[in-house]
Scaffold this active site. Structure first.
Site, PDB file in Angstrom:
ATOM      1  N   GLY A 278       0.840  -1.210   0.000  1.00  0.00           N
ATOM      2  CA  GLY A 278       0.000   0.000   0.000  1.00  0.00           C
ATOM      3  C   GLY A 278       0.866   1.249   0.000  1.00  0.00           C
TER       4      GLY A 278
ATOM      5  N   ARG B  44      -5.848  -2.239   8.294  1.00  0.00           N
ATOM      6  CA  ARG B  44      -5.877  -3.689   8.054  1.00  0.00           C
ATOM      7  C   ARG B  44      -6.260  -4.408   9.344  1.00  0.00           C
ATOM      8  NH1 ARG B  44      -4.185  -6.295   3.533  1.00  0.00           N
ATOM      9  NH2 ARG B  44      -2.992  -4.526   2.813  1.00  0.00           N
TER      10      ARG B  44
ATOM     11  N   ASP C 268       5.815  -4.834   6.392  1.00  0.00           N
ATOM     12  CA  ASP C 268       6.460  -6.105   6.759  1.00  0.00           C
ATOM     13  C   ASP C 268       6.286  -7.191   5.698  1.00  0.00           C
ATOM     14  OD1 ASP C 268       3.776  -6.260   7.353  1.00  0.00           O
ATOM     15  OD2 ASP C 268       4.044  -7.503   9.126  1.00  0.00           O
TER      16      ASP C 268
ATOM     17  N   ASP D  89      -0.462   1.969   8.165  1.00  0.00           N
ATOM     18  CA  ASP D  89      -0.975   1.142   9.269  1.00  0.00           C
ATOM     19  C   ASP D  89      -0.136   1.213  10.545  1.00  0.00           C
ATOM     20  OD1 ASP D  89      -2.796   0.400   7.362  1.00  0.00           O
ATOM     21  OD2 ASP D  89      -1.871  -1.545   6.958  1.00  0.00           O
TER      22      ASP D  89
ATOM     23  N   THR E 113       4.061   2.523   5.622  1.00  0.00           N
ATOM     24  CA  THR E 113       2.671   2.064   5.511  1.00  0.00           C
ATOM     25  C   THR E 113       1.845   2.916   6.453  1.00  0.00           C
ATOM     26  OG1 THR E 113       1.103   0.342   6.208  1.00  0.00           O
ATOM     27  CG2 THR E 113       3.310   0.160   7.100  1.00  0.00           C
TER      28      THR E 113
ATOM     29  N   ASP F 173       1.981  -0.806  11.601  1.00  0.00           N
ATOM     30  CA  ASP F 173       2.021  -2.120  12.264  1.00  0.00           C
ATOM     31  C   ASP F 173       3.355  -2.825  12.062  1.00  0.00           C
ATOM     32  OD1 ASP F 173       1.663  -2.396   9.563  1.00  0.00           O
ATOM     33  OD2 ASP F 173       0.190  -4.000   9.697  1.00  0.00           O
TER      34      ASP F 173
ATOM     35  N   ARG G 240       1.044  -5.241  -5.226  1.00  0.00           N
ATOM     36  CA  ARG G 240       1.163  -6.411  -4.346  1.00  0.00           C
ATOM     37  C   ARG G 240       1.358  -7.580  -5.310  1.00  0.00           C
ATOM     38  NH1 ARG G 240      -0.933  -3.870   0.268  1.00  0.00           N
ATOM     39  NH2 ARG G 240      -2.804  -2.646  -0.091  1.00  0.00           N
TER      40      ARG G 240
HETATM   41  O1  F6P Z   1      -1.833  -1.454   4.233  1.00  0.00           O
HETATM   42  C1  F6P Z   1      -2.390  -0.229   3.879  1.00  0.00           C
HETATM   43  C2  F6P Z   1      -3.858  -0.369   3.632  1.00  0.00           C
HETATM   44  O2  F6P Z   1      -4.369   0.897   3.256  1.00  0.00           O
HETATM   45  C3  F6P Z   1      -4.664  -0.959   4.782  1.00  0.00           C
HETATM   46  O3  F6P Z   1      -4.934  -0.021   5.786  1.00  0.00           O
HETATM   47  C4  F6P Z   1      -5.885  -1.443   4.061  1.00  0.00           C
HETATM   48  O4  F6P Z   1      -6.503  -2.507   4.750  1.00  0.00           O
HETATM   49  C5  F6P Z   1      -5.338  -1.918   2.754  1.00  0.00           C
HETATM   50  O5  F6P Z   1      -4.099  -1.253   2.564  1.00  0.00           O
HETATM   51  C6  F6P Z   1      -6.212  -1.652   1.578  1.00  0.00           C
HETATM   52  O6  F6P Z   1      -5.632  -2.229   0.458  1.00  0.00           O
HETATM   53  P1  F6P Z   1      -6.105  -1.958  -1.035  1.00  0.00           P
HETATM   54  O7  F6P Z   1      -5.594  -0.596  -1.415  1.00  0.00           O
HETATM   55  O8  F6P Z   1      -5.479  -3.043  -1.805  1.00  0.00           O
HETATM   56  O9  F6P Z   1      -7.591  -1.950  -1.031  1.00  0.00           O
END
Ligand code: F6P
Length: 322
Positions: A11, A172, A103, A128, A126, A130, A72
């Site tokens: 992300g 997440r 991570d 998040d 990120t 985390d 990803r």
């Molecule tokens: O990891 C960053 C994040 O924005 C999370 O907070 C969220 O769950 C996820 O990515 C969303 O992913 P995508 O952009 O693939 O919908």
């Protein structure tokens, strides 16, 4: 080392561009050549490599997203994918790689390093937050500020209608954004995946708040919570308390926008430290900041160990959110 590669993965997070800028300029200053790899590991597998110079990273410190783009990449999870990646790196003469991501991205990077001779170093980015071993990831501060500003606006209408609002934030399966923004926005309650929430107890607290004259109740809901979607929670509370409830999902707007000064400075410092680290043999590590100091954390720890939420913030909410 002669040629350093850099890619952003997972992300996107505000401040990734500031980090790319710092890595590129510090590496050039050290006499290295720098290659940008587009679209994360997917672009690496496809050989999307471009040479970067000092001016390639001009005018980006203030921009959200990532000029290198991201992805990803499922293929990179497989050893065959990483073998192909190693071939691309070799063809392009890249002997060191900076991975800017979370991570999950470090996991792939670490495997690549174990299976090939590529030296890798990670920079945590990120929204998040985390990632174990460091205080903050690049992008977290911006996301929290974005969510906080949104909640400030929601509060105006919540107050006007004396409504309960359930504001769902990203993260997440972690509650870092939710907890931080709940405190910053003066929320009544927070629901996070790391803690069990009793919905009936929550209803009693919200009802007591109204009785005490509190006109607007904001409940911040982490997307990964165990009770369900904020819409379902809002519906349950509305039926239970017979009072008007609304849900508001902030979603991807938390990922965009200009990075805060804090994120730009963190990204700049970590970008410099990544170059310094890889030149000093810190490959296989993630560079980060802990208690104001630059630290190098073994990459493996970033997914094997779990970062804890700041428990004292829950205590503050209990006292202040009434
Ligand atoms: O990891 C960053 C994040 O924005 C999370 O907070 C969220 O769950 C996820 O990515 C969303 O992913 P995508 O952009 O693939 O919908």
């Amino acid at each position: 080392m002669n040629r350093l590669g850099i890619l952003t993965s997972g992300g996107d997070a505000p401040g990734m561009n500031a980090c790319i800028r710092a890595v590129v300029r510090h590496a050039l200053n050290e006499g290295l050549e720098v290659m940008g790899i587009r679209r994360g590991y997917s672009g690496l597998l496809a050989g999307e490599v471009v040479k970067l110079n000092f001016r390639s990273v001009a005018n980006i410190i203030q921009r959200g997203g990532t000029i290198l783009e991201t992805s990803r990449c499922a293929d990179f999870l497989k050893p065959e994918g990483r073998r192909d990646a190693a071939v691309v790196l070799e063809q392009n003469g890249i002997d060191g790689l900076v991975i800017v991501g979370g991570d999950g991205s470090f996991r792939g990077a670490s495997a690549l390093m174990e299976e090939t001779s590529t030296m890798v170093i990670g920079v945590p980015a990120t929204i998040d937050n985390d990632v174990y071993g460091i205080d903050y990831t690049i992008g977290f501060d911006t996301a929290v500020n974005t969510a906080m500003e949104a909640i400030d606006k929601v509060r105006d209408t919540a107050d006007a209608f004396e409504r309960i609002f359930f504001v769902e934030v990203m993260g997440r399966d972690a509650g870092f954004i939710a907890l931080q923004v709940a405190v910053a926005a003066g929320a009544a309650e927070v629901i996070v995946p790391e803690q069990k929430t009793d919905l009936d107890q929550l209803c009693r607290t919200l009802s007591d708040n109204f009785k005490r004259g509190k006109r607007s109740n904001i409940v911040v809901v982490a997307e990964g919570n165990k009770l369900g979607h904020s819409l379902q929670i809002a519906q349950y509370v509305e039926n239970r308390l017979n009072t008007s409830c609304r849900a508001c999902v902030l979603g991807h707007l938390q990922r965009g926008g200009a990075p805060t000064a804090k994120d730009r400075v963190l990204a700049t410092r970590l970008g410099a430290a990544a170059v310094e680290g890889i030149l000093k043999g810190k490959h296989g590590h993630m560079v980060g900041q802990r208690n104001g100091q630059v630290v190098y954390v073994p990459m493996r720890e970033t997914w094997e160990k779990k970062k804890e939420l700041a428990v004292h913030l829950f205590e503050s909410l209990k006292v202040l959110g009434k």
